[in-house]
Scaffold this motif. Structure first.
Motif, mmCIF file in Angstrom:
data_model
loop_
_atom_site.group_PDB
_atom_site.id
_atom_site.type_symbol
_atom_site.label_atom_id
_atom_site.label_comp_id
_atom_site.label_asym_id
_atom_site.label_seq_id
_atom_site.Cartn_x
_atom_site.Cartn_y
_atom_site.Cartn_z
ATOM 1 N N GLN A 1 -16.931 3.175 19.796
ATOM 2 C CA GLN A 1 -17.954 3.674 18.888
ATOM 3 C C GLN A 1 -17.869 2.894 17.590
ATOM 4 O O GLN A 1 -16.784 2.727 17.044
ATOM 5 C CB GLN A 1 -17.722 5.168 18.624
ATOM 6 C CG GLN A 1 -18.749 5.771 17.690
ATOM 7 C CD GLN A 1 -18.719 7.297 17.711
ATOM 8 O OE1 GLN A 1 -17.831 7.898 18.256
ATOM 9 N NE2 GLN A 1 -19.700 7.913 17.104
ATOM 10 N N CYS B 1 -23.056 6.456 23.707
ATOM 11 C CA CYS B 1 -23.509 7.330 22.616
ATOM 12 C C CYS B 1 -23.905 6.453 21.450
ATOM 13 O O CYS B 1 -25.057 6.123 21.276
ATOM 14 C CB CYS B 1 -22.436 8.350 22.275
ATOM 15 S SG CYS B 1 -22.402 9.691 23.479
ATOM 16 N N PHE C 1 -9.255 9.163 18.683
ATOM 17 C CA PHE C 1 -10.491 9.779 19.201
ATOM 18 C C PHE C 1 -10.824 9.225 20.580
ATOM 19 O O PHE C 1 -10.516 8.080 20.897
ATOM 20 C CB PHE C 1 -11.646 9.523 18.232
ATOM 21 C CG PHE C 1 -12.052 8.077 18.150
ATOM 22 C CD1 PHE C 1 -12.899 7.529 19.105
ATOM 23 C CD2 PHE C 1 -11.581 7.251 17.141
ATOM 24 C CE1 PHE C 1 -13.270 6.201 19.050
ATOM 25 C CE2 PHE C 1 -11.938 5.915 17.078
ATOM 26 C CZ PHE C 1 -12.782 5.387 18.037
ATOM 27 N N THR C 2 -11.494 10.040 21.391
ATOM 28 C CA THR C 2 -11.878 9.552 22.725
ATOM 29 C C THR C 2 -13.399 9.435 22.877
ATOM 30 O O THR C 2 -13.875 9.031 23.932
ATOM 31 C CB THR C 2 -11.350 10.466 23.841
ATOM 32 O OG1 THR C 2 -11.817 11.795 23.606
ATOM 33 C CG2 THR C 2 -9.848 10.458 23.888
ATOM 34 N N THR C 3 -14.161 9.787 21.849
ATOM 35 C CA THR C 3 -15.634 9.754 21.872
ATOM 36 C C THR C 3 -16.173 10.319 23.191
ATOM 37 O O THR C 3 -15.731 11.345 23.662
ATOM 38 C CB THR C 3 -16.197 8.332 21.632
ATOM 39 O OG1 THR C 3 -15.887 7.504 22.742
ATOM 40 C CG2 THR C 3 -15.646 7.717 20.384
ATOM 41 N N HIS C 4 -17.106 9.602 23.808
ATOM 42 C CA HIS C 4 -17.766 10.049 25.041
ATOM 43 C C HIS C 4 -17.084 9.476 26.278
ATOM 44 O O HIS C 4 -17.573 9.621 27.386
ATOM 45 C CB HIS C 4 -19.220 9.574 25.025
ATOM 46 C CG HIS C 4 -19.332 8.070 24.930
ATOM 47 N ND1 HIS C 4 -18.871 7.363 23.826
ATOM 48 C CD2 HIS C 4 -19.787 7.147 25.786
ATOM 49 C CE1 HIS C 4 -19.064 6.066 24.033
ATOM 50 N NE2 HIS C 4 -19.623 5.901 25.209
#
Lengths: 269, 305
Positions: free
Chosen positions: B22, B48, B179-182
């Motif tokens: 991201q 995303c 963070f792992t986002t989507h």
């Protein structure tokens, strides 16, 4: 519009700084705040370092309740991740916190904001043949749909405040009272607050329209009307935005934005 | 399997490609370079936030369509190749919100045809659709609450996803840090996934502490050890983003035309491998600076880098 300098008792500050400080004041200690990139991140960092150390920041890439020391430049900046209660996922934050209804304040920017608090971050001009294609929703649509209070911080320019957005990326009161309910949104009458370098405006839950609640020091209503594409109402208790405290200014200049990335240095100090 | 073989095997012309990362974090840049060198075309890119990994593929003329929630590099500006080609109509963009996109991956990963959401209602995201989209969404009445509108979004199962992570064992048991986002939803929804990683760890390390596994090997098609594989974006606990190179890329992307071509010639086509590219962007000295910057960030919080 160029922003003038205003003298405080303690020296000078400019309205770009006061805009950030005033926006931060709208965050209460303990609020769960869903934070977007840019000025919202700056003002949230300031709030956390001053009056709201227990604010719970949630950031869409996954961080839940990090302690923000340096202002992150992005929702995926490692600076947004340290000492978090959890580093989760986008689904967790946007789904299990935001859509679930656990966010007090959604804090975002936007290219256009119209009289009903609708926000456009997708396109200037026609969607099919855009004059300028902008990034798009990101998490902004989700935030505007599900946050009980929406806090918007933007620099005040007429083109940013049209009567009607070219494209509604994120819903405010849509086309008027009752429209959010008709559309099926869960939060029916969100409080939408816009803080700019001229003014603080808040939507009226009855009409869905913006009302001026505070003016920045040295700014009059004519300046607001002249720089806004619609005519906002005026609150019966129109106030002046309180000047910054020494602590606010110092924290902003020395800790939150030490390199002058967000507020250009050299104008007033 | 090397990256060349993995891309050759799992990415094909016309594929729907899921992009991990991201903005300025953990974009699968090494894999993107290899896709460009192999000239896989007519791609549909999904994710995303679509960032520099998307923009580079668009700049290389390999993309037909994007589906996502946003295209940009935040403080570093727009994704300029993408913006130019969306404006001119050369590529199409199907807009959703970030929750909308991850809901589609969530349906895909659970073997369901669609997923409901309460986002998007009333917005123009539901008014407009891209020309080649047949059906973007449906609004139904909540069967348990008559009168309440609910949006259904179609499942999204990418042909192949590409992600860059901190650690994996050679089987493809993946540990994502930060963070792992989507990514968890997108990877589990994908037919194949190519993983590049900073470190290959022993399988017994995974199996002695399996609750730390973000994605088990059953979802992973290829694992490639590629340190610095997200450069110029950051990898949490390993290295910070390279602001200087991001700004340089953005100058080229903003100018477009010859400058994008020159960037691709110099850094992608002119590099045998990602290792060559890393030498060109400053080599060991530069990379150590980025590593130090991340260590400083972690140390200032008393974290173990």
């Amino acid at each position: 519009m160029t922003v003038g300098l205003t003298r405080s008792e303690h020296g000078s500050y400019d309205l770009d700084e006061l805009m950030i400080i005033e926006a931060a004041r709208h965050i209460r200690n303990g609020d769960v705040v869903m934070v977007g990139t840019g000025l919202p991140m700056v003002a949230t960092t300031l709030a956390m370092k001053t009056h709201a150390p227990e604010l719970v920041a949630v950031i869409e890439s996954g961080p839940i309740d990090p302690i923000i020391m340096q202002t992150p430049i992005s929702v995926s900046d490692p600076r947004a991740m340290h000492e978090a209660a959890r580093l989760g996922s986008l689904r967790e934050v946007l789904g299990c916190v935001l859509q679930r209804g656990l966010v007090d304040i959604g804090f975002i920017g936007g290219a256009q904001i119209d009289q009903f608090g609708n926000i456009n971050s997708t396109v200037i001009g026609d969607y099919r043949s855009p004059k300028v294609r902008l990034p798009g929703s990101g998490g902004a649509n989700d935030i505007a749909c599900h946050a009980r209070r929406l806090l918007i911080i933007v620099s005040h320019e007429k083109r940013r405040f049209p009567l009607k957005c070219d494209y509604v990326t994120s819903p405010g009161y849509l086309n008027g009272p009752g429209a959010r309910q008709r559309a099926g949104l869960k939060v029916l009458t969100p409080t939408i607050t816009v803080v700019t370098n001229l003014v603080v405006m808040e939507t009226d839950a009855e009409t869905g329209l913006f009302c001026v609640t505070k003016l920045m020091p040295g700014v009059d209503l004519d300046a607001v009307y002249g720089n806004t594409g619609f005519r906002p109402g005026v609150a019966s208790t129109l106030e002046e935005v309180a000047p910054p405290s020494d602590r606010d200014l110092e924290t902003l200049r020395e800790e939150v934005d030490p390199d002058g990335v967000y507020v250009k240095r050299g104008k007033s100090h | 399997m090397g990256l060349r073989e993995a891309v050759g095997r799992f990415v094909f012309d016309g594929a729907v490609v899921g992009l991990g990362g991201q903005n300025i974090g953990r974009c699968a840049m090494a894999t993107v370079h290899e896709i460009i060198r192999q000239g896989k075309r007519d791609l549909t890119l999904v994710g995303c936030n679509l960032s520099i990994s998307m923009d580079l593929l668009v700049g290389a003329d390999l993309v037909r369509r994007c589906e996502g929630g946003s295209g940009n590099l935040e403080r570093f500006g727009s994704t300029f190749c993408w913006r130019r080609k969306v404006q001119s109509g050369e590529i199409e963009m199907e807009d959703f919100s970030h929750l909308g996109m991850v809901s589609r991956f969530l349906a895909g990963e659970m073997g369901l045809p669609f997923m409901p959401t309460k986002s998007l209602l009333g917005s123009d995201i539901l008014v407009h659709k891209a020309p080649s989209t047949v059906k973007k969404y449906e609004i139904i009445e909540n069967p348990w609450n008559p009168g309440e509108a609910v949006v259904l979004l179609p499942a999204l199962n990418p042909d192949v996803s590409i992600i860059h992570v901190q650690k994996s064992d050679s089987m493809g048991n993946v540990i994502i840090g930060g963070f792992t986002t989507h990514e968890p939803e997108m990877v589990r929804a994908s037919r194949n996934t190519i993983v590049t990683c900073e470190e290959i760890i022993e399988s017994r390390q995974i199996r002695s502490d399996p609750e730390r596994t973000t994605l088990p090997h059953i979802y992973i098609s290829a694992v490639v050890h590629q340190p610095w594989g997200a450069h110029p974006t950051s990898t949490y606990r390993y290295y910070d983003f390279d602001a200087e190179h991001l700004r340089f890329y953005q100058e080229c992307a903003r100018a477009g035309g010859e400058q994008v071509k020159a960037y691709l010639d110099r850094f992608v086509f002119g590099s045998e491998s990602f290792q060559d590219y890393l030498e060109k962007v400053g080599g060991k000295e530069r990379l150590l600076q980025l590593e130090k910057a991340m260590k400083r960030l972690c140390a200032s919080k008393g974290e173990n880098p």
